[in-house]
Enzyme design. Structure first.
Site, PDB file in Angstrom:
ATOM      1  CE1 TYR A   1      -7.653   4.279   2.667  1.00 28.27           C
ATOM      2  CE2 TYR A   1      -6.926   3.033   4.577  1.00 28.27           C
ATOM      3  CZ  TYR A   1      -7.610   3.108   3.379  1.00 28.27           C
ATOM      4  OH  TYR A   1      -8.243   2.002   2.896  1.00 28.27           O
TER       5      TYR A   1
ATOM      6  NE  ARG B   1      -7.764  -0.399  -0.055  1.00 26.37           N
ATOM      7  CZ  ARG B   1      -8.211   0.776  -0.456  1.00 26.37           C
ATOM      8  NH1 ARG B   1      -8.711   1.617   0.422  1.00 26.37           N
ATOM      9  NH2 ARG B   1      -8.139   1.136  -1.715  1.00 26.37           N
TER      10      ARG B   1
ATOM     11  CG  ASP C   1      -8.616  -3.260  -2.018  1.00 30.86           C
ATOM     12  OD1 ASP C   1      -9.729  -2.748  -1.751  1.00 30.86           O
ATOM     13  OD2 ASP C   1      -7.546  -2.645  -1.919  1.00 30.86           O
TER      14      ASP C   1
ATOM     15  CD  GLN D   1      -1.978  -5.426  -3.078  1.00 34.02           C
ATOM     16  OE1 GLN D   1      -1.435  -6.230  -3.823  1.00 34.02           O
ATOM     17  NE2 GLN D   1      -1.403  -4.317  -2.691  1.00 34.02           N
TER      18      GLN D   1
ATOM     19  CB  SER E   1      -8.471  -1.354  -4.985  1.00 35.65           C
ATOM     20  OG  SER E   1      -7.738  -0.789  -3.932  1.00 35.65           O
TER      21      SER E   1
END
Ligand code: NAD
Length: 364
Positions: free
Chosen positions: A224, A118, A126, A123, A129
Protein backbone atom coordinates in the site's frame (compact mmCIF):
# COMPACT_ATOMS: atom_id res chain seq x y z
CA UNK A 1 -26.14 -24.65 8.42
CA UNK A 2 -28.61 -21.91 7.48
CA UNK A 3 -27.29 -18.90 5.56
CA UNK A 4 -29.56 -15.83 5.34
CA UNK A 5 -29.45 -12.88 2.96
CA UNK A 6 -31.54 -9.85 3.95
CA UNK A 7 -32.60 -7.04 1.63
CA UNK A 8 -30.07 -4.23 2.08
CA UNK A 9 -31.48 -1.51 4.33
CA UNK A 10 -29.57 1.56 3.03
CA UNK A 11 -31.50 3.68 0.56
CA UNK A 12 -28.58 3.97 -1.90
CA UNK A 13 -27.72 0.24 -1.84
CA UNK A 14 -28.84 -1.81 -4.82
CA UNK A 15 -26.48 -4.76 -4.44
CA UNK A 16 -27.39 -8.10 -2.87
CA UNK A 17 -24.96 -10.37 -1.04
CA UNK A 18 -25.82 -13.57 -2.95
CA UNK A 19 -26.94 -14.02 -6.55
CA UNK A 20 -29.19 -16.95 -7.53
CA UNK A 21 -26.27 -18.70 -9.20
CA UNK A 22 -24.08 -18.63 -6.10
CA UNK A 23 -27.05 -19.34 -3.79
CA UNK A 24 -27.64 -22.49 -5.90
CA UNK A 25 -24.01 -23.56 -5.60
CA UNK A 26 -24.10 -23.11 -1.83
CA UNK A 27 -27.29 -25.15 -1.63
CA UNK A 28 -25.62 -27.95 -3.59
CA UNK A 29 -22.68 -27.92 -1.21
CA UNK A 30 -24.97 -28.46 1.78
CA UNK A 31 -25.98 -24.99 2.97
CA UNK A 32 -29.61 -24.16 3.54
CA UNK A 33 -29.97 -20.71 1.91
CA UNK A 34 -32.80 -18.29 2.81
CA UNK A 35 -33.23 -14.99 0.95
CA UNK A 36 -35.48 -12.17 2.08
CA UNK A 37 -38.34 -11.54 -0.32
CA UNK A 38 -37.28 -8.87 -2.84
CA UNK A 39 -33.61 -8.85 -1.69
CA UNK A 40 -32.28 -9.20 -5.23
CA UNK A 41 -34.86 -7.11 -7.08
CA UNK A 42 -32.82 -3.89 -7.27
CA UNK A 43 -29.90 -5.91 -8.69
CA UNK A 44 -32.19 -7.54 -11.28
CA UNK A 45 -32.39 -10.94 -9.54
CA UNK A 46 -36.06 -11.86 -8.98
CA UNK A 47 -37.24 -14.08 -6.12
CA UNK A 48 -38.17 -16.83 -8.58
CA UNK A 49 -34.56 -17.14 -9.73
CA UNK A 50 -33.50 -17.88 -6.16
CA UNK A 51 -36.22 -20.49 -5.65
CA UNK A 52 -35.36 -22.10 -8.98
CA UNK A 53 -31.76 -22.38 -7.76
CA UNK A 54 -32.87 -24.23 -4.62
CA UNK A 55 -32.94 -21.36 -2.09
CA UNK A 56 -35.93 -20.48 0.10
CA UNK A 57 -37.50 -17.02 -0.06
CA UNK A 58 -38.83 -15.81 3.27
CA UNK A 59 -39.50 -12.80 5.52
CA UNK A 60 -36.85 -10.59 7.12
CA UNK A 61 -37.25 -11.99 10.63
CA UNK A 62 -36.59 -15.56 9.45
CA UNK A 63 -33.55 -14.43 7.45
CA UNK A 64 -32.02 -12.45 10.33
CA UNK A 65 -32.35 -15.52 12.57
CA UNK A 66 -30.05 -17.58 10.29
CA UNK A 67 -26.82 -19.14 11.56
CA UNK A 68 -24.82 -16.85 9.25
CA UNK A 69 -26.22 -13.63 7.81
CA UNK A 70 -24.53 -12.37 4.64
CA UNK A 71 -24.87 -8.69 3.76
CA UNK A 72 -23.26 -6.00 1.68
CA UNK A 73 -23.44 -3.13 4.16
CA UNK A 74 -23.37 -3.31 7.96
CA UNK A 75 -26.67 -3.97 9.74
CA UNK A 76 -28.59 -1.03 11.15
CA UNK A 77 -27.75 -0.76 14.86
CA UNK A 78 -31.46 -0.57 15.68
CA UNK A 79 -32.00 -3.93 14.01
CA UNK A 80 -29.27 -5.87 15.84
CA UNK A 81 -31.69 -7.27 18.46
CA UNK A 82 -33.44 -9.11 15.60
CA UNK A 83 -30.25 -11.08 14.73
CA UNK A 84 -29.80 -14.46 16.32
CA UNK A 85 -27.83 -14.17 19.55
CA UNK A 86 -24.56 -16.03 19.04
CA UNK A 87 -25.05 -16.09 15.25
CA UNK A 88 -22.52 -15.00 12.64
CA UNK A 89 -22.48 -12.03 10.28
CA UNK A 90 -20.35 -11.31 7.21
CA UNK A 91 -20.49 -7.83 5.64
CA UNK A 92 -18.35 -5.21 3.91
CA UNK A 93 -18.13 -2.40 6.45
CA UNK A 94 -15.69 -0.04 8.11
CA UNK A 95 -15.72 -1.09 11.77
CA UNK A 96 -16.18 1.70 14.30
CA UNK A 97 -15.64 1.23 18.05
CA UNK A 98 -19.24 2.01 18.95
CA UNK A 99 -20.73 -0.36 16.43
CA UNK A 100 -18.34 -3.17 17.36
CA UNK A 101 -19.47 -2.85 20.98
CA UNK A 102 -23.06 -3.30 19.84
CA UNK A 103 -22.18 -6.35 17.73
CA UNK A 104 -20.36 -7.87 20.70
CA UNK A 105 -23.30 -7.17 23.01
CA UNK A 106 -25.48 -9.24 20.69
CA UNK A 107 -22.75 -11.95 20.89
CA UNK A 108 -22.44 -11.96 17.11
CA UNK A 109 -19.35 -13.46 15.49
CA UNK A 110 -18.90 -10.69 12.94
CA UNK A 111 -16.49 -10.54 10.00
CA UNK A 112 -15.65 -7.29 8.23
CA UNK A 113 -14.44 -7.87 4.68
CA UNK A 114 -12.89 -4.40 4.59
CA UNK A 115 -10.17 -5.95 6.76
CA UNK A 116 -9.43 -8.90 4.47
CA UNK A 117 -5.64 -9.18 4.03
CA UNK A 118 -4.44 -8.56 0.45
CA UNK A 119 -2.57 -11.87 0.29
CA UNK A 120 -2.53 -14.29 -2.61
CA UNK A 121 -4.68 -16.98 -1.01
CA UNK A 122 -7.34 -14.37 -0.12
CA UNK A 123 -7.63 -13.11 -3.71
CA UNK A 124 -10.85 -15.03 -4.50
CA UNK A 125 -12.48 -13.33 -1.47
CA UNK A 126 -11.13 -9.85 -2.21
CA UNK A 127 -14.24 -7.70 -2.08
CA UNK A 128 -12.18 -4.49 -1.98
CA UNK A 129 -10.72 -5.35 -5.38
CA UNK A 130 -13.92 -6.57 -7.03
CA UNK A 131 -15.93 -3.53 -5.99
CA UNK A 132 -13.08 -1.12 -6.82
CA UNK A 133 -12.96 -2.64 -10.30
CA UNK A 134 -16.63 -1.79 -10.83
CA UNK A 135 -16.15 1.73 -9.40
CA UNK A 136 -13.10 2.45 -11.57
CA UNK A 137 -15.01 1.48 -14.70
CA UNK A 138 -18.11 3.50 -13.79
CA UNK A 139 -16.04 6.59 -12.89
CA UNK A 140 -14.92 6.89 -16.50
CA UNK A 141 -18.47 6.53 -17.79
CA UNK A 142 -19.60 9.29 -15.41
CA UNK A 143 -16.76 11.52 -16.58
CA UNK A 144 -17.50 10.81 -20.24
CA UNK A 145 -21.13 11.76 -19.84
CA UNK A 146 -20.35 14.91 -17.82
CA UNK A 147 -17.73 16.08 -20.36
CA UNK A 148 -18.81 18.40 -23.15
CA UNK A 149 -16.70 16.49 -25.63
CA UNK A 150 -16.13 13.10 -27.21
CA UNK A 151 -13.32 10.88 -25.96
CA UNK A 152 -11.95 9.26 -29.15
CA UNK A 153 -10.19 11.05 -31.96
CA UNK A 154 -12.58 11.40 -34.90
CA UNK A 155 -11.81 12.42 -38.45
CA UNK A 156 -15.09 13.42 -40.06
CA UNK A 157 -16.40 15.57 -42.91
CA UNK A 158 -17.32 18.05 -40.18
CA UNK A 159 -13.73 18.32 -39.03
CA UNK A 160 -11.21 16.47 -36.91
CA UNK A 161 -11.71 16.04 -33.19
CA UNK A 162 -8.63 15.32 -31.08
CA UNK A 163 -8.76 12.50 -28.54
CA UNK A 164 -9.49 13.52 -24.95
CA UNK A 165 -6.64 13.50 -22.45
CA UNK A 166 -7.50 11.55 -19.31
CA UNK A 167 -5.35 11.71 -16.20
CA UNK A 168 -5.75 8.97 -13.58
CA UNK A 169 -4.41 9.71 -10.11
CA UNK A 170 -3.65 6.59 -8.08
CA UNK A 171 -3.08 3.39 -10.06
CA UNK A 172 -4.43 0.80 -7.61
CA UNK A 173 -7.27 -1.52 -8.56
CA UNK A 174 -9.82 1.24 -9.35
CA UNK A 175 -7.24 3.40 -11.13
CA UNK A 176 -6.05 0.57 -13.37
CA UNK A 177 -9.62 -0.25 -14.35
CA UNK A 178 -10.25 3.45 -15.06
CA UNK A 179 -7.16 3.50 -17.32
CA UNK A 180 -8.37 0.43 -19.23
CA UNK A 181 -11.87 1.86 -19.63
CA UNK A 182 -10.69 5.28 -20.80
CA UNK A 183 -8.37 3.59 -23.31
CA UNK A 184 -11.27 1.52 -24.65
CA UNK A 185 -13.16 4.77 -25.20
CA UNK A 186 -10.26 6.07 -27.27
CA UNK A 187 -8.76 8.60 -24.86
CA UNK A 188 -5.06 9.32 -24.45
CA UNK A 189 -4.38 8.29 -20.88
CA UNK A 190 -1.78 9.42 -18.34
CA UNK A 191 -1.45 8.12 -14.82
CA UNK A 192 0.38 9.03 -11.66
CA UNK A 193 1.04 7.15 -8.44
CA UNK A 194 3.53 7.48 -5.61
CA UNK A 195 4.36 3.77 -5.81
CA UNK A 196 6.91 3.38 -8.59
CA UNK A 197 6.03 -0.34 -8.84
CA UNK A 198 2.83 0.49 -10.74
CA UNK A 199 4.64 2.16 -13.66
CA UNK A 200 4.84 -1.11 -15.62
CA UNK A 201 1.19 -1.96 -14.98
CA UNK A 202 0.16 1.50 -16.20
CA UNK A 203 2.25 1.16 -19.34
CA UNK A 204 1.00 -2.35 -20.04
CA UNK A 205 -2.50 -0.87 -20.30
CA UNK A 206 -1.33 1.60 -22.95
CA UNK A 207 -1.14 4.67 -20.72
CA UNK A 208 1.85 6.94 -19.99
CA UNK A 209 3.22 7.08 -16.46
CA UNK A 210 3.95 10.59 -15.18
CA UNK A 211 7.26 10.51 -13.36
CA UNK A 212 8.05 12.68 -10.37
CA UNK A 213 11.25 12.18 -8.41
CA UNK A 214 10.16 10.95 -4.97
CA UNK A 215 13.08 10.57 -2.63
CA UNK A 216 11.28 8.80 0.20
CA UNK A 217 10.03 5.20 0.13
CA UNK A 218 6.29 5.61 -0.47
CA UNK A 219 5.21 1.97 -0.22
CA UNK A 220 4.54 -0.27 2.80
CA UNK A 221 5.69 -3.88 2.97
CA UNK A 222 2.06 -4.87 2.24
CA UNK A 223 2.10 -2.99 -1.08
CA UNK A 224 0.00 0.00 0.00
CA UNK A 225 0.97 3.67 -0.25
CA UNK A 226 2.28 5.51 2.80
CA UNK A 227 1.45 9.06 3.76
CA UNK A 228 4.06 11.36 2.21
CA UNK A 229 6.16 13.82 4.19
CA UNK A 230 4.93 17.42 4.09
CA UNK A 231 7.72 18.46 1.77
CA UNK A 232 7.16 15.67 -0.77
CA UNK A 233 3.41 16.31 -0.64
CA UNK A 234 4.03 20.00 -1.44
CA UNK A 235 6.15 18.96 -4.43
CA UNK A 236 3.45 16.54 -5.53
CA UNK A 237 0.79 19.28 -5.42
CA UNK A 238 2.91 21.55 -7.64
CA UNK A 239 3.64 18.66 -10.03
CA UNK A 240 -0.03 17.74 -10.32
CA UNK A 241 -1.19 21.37 -10.69
CA UNK A 242 0.84 21.43 -13.90
CA UNK A 243 -0.42 18.00 -15.01
CA UNK A 244 -4.15 18.71 -14.56
CA UNK A 245 -3.92 21.84 -16.76
CA UNK A 246 -3.62 19.60 -19.82
CA UNK A 247 -6.30 17.10 -18.82
CA UNK A 248 -9.86 17.03 -20.12
CA UNK A 249 -10.78 14.43 -17.51
CA UNK A 250 -9.19 13.59 -14.17
CA UNK A 251 -10.14 10.37 -12.38
CA UNK A 252 -8.84 10.60 -8.81
CA UNK A 253 -8.56 7.33 -6.85
CA UNK A 254 -5.66 7.90 -4.43
CA UNK A 255 -6.15 6.40 -0.99
CA UNK A 256 -4.19 5.39 2.09
CA UNK A 257 -5.83 2.57 4.06
CA UNK A 258 -7.42 3.73 7.31
CA UNK A 259 -6.57 7.40 6.68
CA UNK A 260 -8.21 10.43 5.10
CA UNK A 261 -7.52 10.52 1.34
CA UNK A 262 -4.56 12.74 0.34
CA UNK A 263 -5.46 16.06 -1.27
CA UNK A 264 -3.86 16.03 -4.73
CA UNK A 265 -5.76 18.79 -6.53
CA UNK A 266 -6.02 22.13 -4.76
CA UNK A 267 -8.65 24.82 -5.45
CA UNK A 268 -5.88 26.81 -7.19
CA UNK A 269 -5.08 23.84 -9.45
CA UNK A 270 -8.77 23.63 -10.42
CA UNK A 271 -8.57 27.33 -11.42
CA UNK A 272 -5.82 26.37 -13.86
CA UNK A 273 -7.93 23.69 -15.58
CA UNK A 274 -9.77 24.19 -18.86
CA UNK A 275 -13.48 25.05 -18.76
CA UNK A 276 -15.45 21.93 -19.73
CA UNK A 277 -13.03 19.57 -18.05
CA UNK A 278 -14.23 17.07 -15.45
CA UNK A 279 -12.89 15.64 -12.22
CA UNK A 280 -14.43 12.42 -10.90
CA UNK A 281 -13.23 12.03 -7.34
CA UNK A 282 -13.53 8.39 -6.30
CA UNK A 283 -11.88 9.26 -2.99
CA UNK A 284 -14.95 11.32 -2.03
CA UNK A 285 -15.94 8.68 0.57
CA UNK A 286 -12.78 9.43 2.57
CA UNK A 287 -12.64 13.19 2.11
CA UNK A 288 -11.68 13.48 -1.56
CA UNK A 289 -8.48 13.96 -3.59
CA UNK A 290 -9.72 17.35 -4.77
CA UNK A 291 -9.95 20.14 -2.22
CA UNK A 292 -13.29 21.28 -3.67
CA UNK A 293 -15.06 17.90 -3.83
CA UNK A 294 -18.41 17.76 -2.11
CA UNK A 295 -19.11 14.07 -1.35
CA UNK A 296 -22.27 12.73 -2.91
CA UNK A 297 -22.81 15.62 -5.28
CA UNK A 298 -21.58 17.46 -8.36
CA UNK A 299 -20.39 21.06 -8.39
CA UNK A 300 -19.02 23.32 -11.11
CA UNK A 301 -16.12 25.73 -10.44
CA UNK A 302 -14.71 27.95 -13.20
CA UNK A 303 -16.38 25.68 -15.74
CA UNK A 304 -14.82 22.53 -14.26
CA UNK A 305 -17.31 19.85 -13.16
CA UNK A 306 -16.27 18.11 -9.94
CA UNK A 307 -18.15 14.91 -9.15
CA UNK A 308 -17.85 13.21 -5.77
CA UNK A 309 -19.87 10.00 -6.22
CA UNK A 310 -20.48 7.70 -3.26
CA UNK A 311 -20.99 3.95 -3.37
CA UNK A 312 -20.41 3.78 -7.13
CA UNK A 313 -20.27 -0.02 -7.25
CA UNK A 314 -23.92 -0.10 -6.22
CA UNK A 315 -24.90 1.75 -9.41
CA UNK A 316 -23.93 -1.35 -11.46
CA UNK A 317 -25.66 -3.78 -9.09
CA UNK A 318 -25.87 -6.80 -11.35
CA UNK A 319 -22.18 -7.34 -11.93
CA UNK A 320 -21.14 -5.81 -8.60
CA UNK A 321 -23.40 -8.34 -6.80
CA UNK A 322 -22.17 -11.17 -8.99
CA UNK A 323 -18.56 -10.47 -8.03
CA UNK A 324 -19.44 -9.81 -4.38
CA UNK A 325 -21.37 -13.09 -4.15
CA UNK A 326 -18.46 -15.01 -5.66
CA UNK A 327 -16.09 -13.41 -3.14
CA UNK A 328 -18.49 -14.26 -0.30
CA UNK A 329 -18.84 -17.89 -1.29
CA UNK A 330 -15.05 -18.22 -1.25
CA UNK A 331 -14.96 -16.58 2.18
CA UNK A 332 -17.73 -18.85 3.44
CA UNK A 333 -15.83 -21.87 2.14
CA UNK A 334 -12.89 -20.69 4.25
CA UNK A 335 -14.71 -20.03 7.53
CA UNK A 336 -17.09 -23.01 7.48
CA UNK A 337 -15.89 -26.57 7.79
CA UNK A 338 -18.13 -29.64 8.11
CA UNK A 339 -21.18 -27.44 8.67
CA UNK A 340 -19.61 -25.45 11.53
CA UNK A 341 -17.81 -22.14 11.88
CA UNK A 342 -14.05 -22.65 11.84
CA UNK A 343 -12.60 -20.03 14.17
CA UNK A 344 -8.91 -20.68 13.83
CA UNK A 345 -7.38 -17.37 14.91
CA UNK A 346 -3.94 -18.60 13.83
CA UNK A 347 -5.24 -18.19 10.29
CA UNK A 348 -4.53 -14.64 9.03
CA UNK A 349 -7.74 -14.34 7.03
CA UNK A 350 -9.90 -15.25 10.04
CA UNK A 351 -7.76 -13.31 12.52
CA UNK A 352 -7.82 -10.09 10.48
CA UNK A 353 -11.50 -10.10 9.53
CA UNK A 354 -13.21 -11.37 12.70
CA UNK A 355 -14.09 -8.20 14.61
CA UNK A 356 -16.30 -9.62 17.38
CA UNK A 357 -16.69 -13.09 18.88
CA UNK A 358 -18.20 -14.57 22.05
CA UNK A 359 -19.22 -11.16 23.35
CA UNK A 360 -15.74 -9.68 22.89
CA UNK A 361 -14.53 -6.93 20.56
CA UNK A 362 -11.42 -8.35 18.85
CA UNK A 363 -10.33 -5.18 16.99
CA UNK A 364 -9.77 -1.71 18.38
P1 NAD B 1 -5.86 1.98 -2.51
O1 NAD B 1 -7.32 2.08 -2.85
O2 NAD B 1 -5.45 1.89 -1.09
O3 NAD B 1 -5.11 3.26 -3.17
C1 NAD B 1 -5.26 3.58 -4.52
C2 NAD B 1 -3.95 4.06 -5.07
O4 NAD B 1 -3.65 5.38 -4.58
C3 NAD B 1 -2.75 3.19 -4.72
O5 NAD B 1 -2.16 2.70 -5.90
C4 NAD B 1 -1.82 4.15 -3.97
O6 NAD B 1 -0.45 3.90 -4.23
C5 NAD B 1 -2.24 5.50 -4.53
N1 NAD B 1 -1.86 6.67 -3.73
C6 NAD B 1 -1.88 6.82 -2.38
N2 NAD B 1 -1.41 8.05 -2.03
C7 NAD B 1 -1.12 8.69 -3.18
C8 NAD B 1 -0.62 9.98 -3.47
N3 NAD B 1 -0.31 10.86 -2.52
N4 NAD B 1 -0.43 10.30 -4.77
C9 NAD B 1 -0.72 9.42 -5.78
N5 NAD B 1 -1.20 8.19 -5.56
C10 NAD B 1 -1.39 7.82 -4.27
O7 NAD B 1 -5.19 0.80 -3.31
P2 NAD B 1 -5.78 -0.59 -3.80
O8 NAD B 1 -6.38 -0.40 -5.13
O9 NAD B 1 -6.65 -1.12 -2.72
O10 NAD B 1 -4.47 -1.46 -3.97
C11 NAD B 1 -3.37 -1.30 -3.09
C12 NAD B 1 -2.33 -2.36 -3.28
O11 NAD B 1 -2.84 -3.65 -2.96
C13 NAD B 1 -1.77 -2.45 -4.67
O12 NAD B 1 -0.40 -2.68 -4.57
C14 NAD B 1 -2.41 -3.67 -5.24
O13 NAD B 1 -1.66 -4.27 -6.27
C15 NAD B 1 -2.42 -4.52 -4.01
N6 NAD B 1 -3.39 -5.60 -4.10
C16 NAD B 1 -2.96 -6.88 -3.79
C17 NAD B 1 -3.85 -7.93 -3.90
C18 NAD B 1 -3.43 -9.32 -3.54
O14 NAD B 1 -2.28 -9.68 -3.64
N7 NAD B 1 -4.35 -10.13 -3.09
C19 NAD B 1 -5.14 -7.71 -4.29
C20 NAD B 1 -5.54 -6.42 -4.60
C21 NAD B 1 -4.65 -5.37 -4.48
Amino acid sequence: MRVGVPKEAAANERRVALTPDIAGRLTKSGFDVTIERGAGTAAFFPDEAYTAAGATVSDRQTVLQSDIVLQVQAPLAAELPRYREGGALVAFFQPTADFLRQLAQRKLTAFSLVLLPRITRAQPMDVLSSQATVAGYKAVLLAASAAGRLLPMLVTAAGTLPAARVLVLGAGVAGLQAIATARRLGAIVFAFDVRPAVKEQVQSLGASFLEMAIEEHAETAGGYAKELSEETHRKELAFLAAAVKDADIVIATAAIPGKKAPVLITAAAVQGMKPGSVIVDLAAETGGNCELTEPGTEIVRNGVSILGPLNLASTLPLHASQMYAKNLSAFLGHIVQDGRLRLDFEDQIIRDTCVTHAGEVRKS
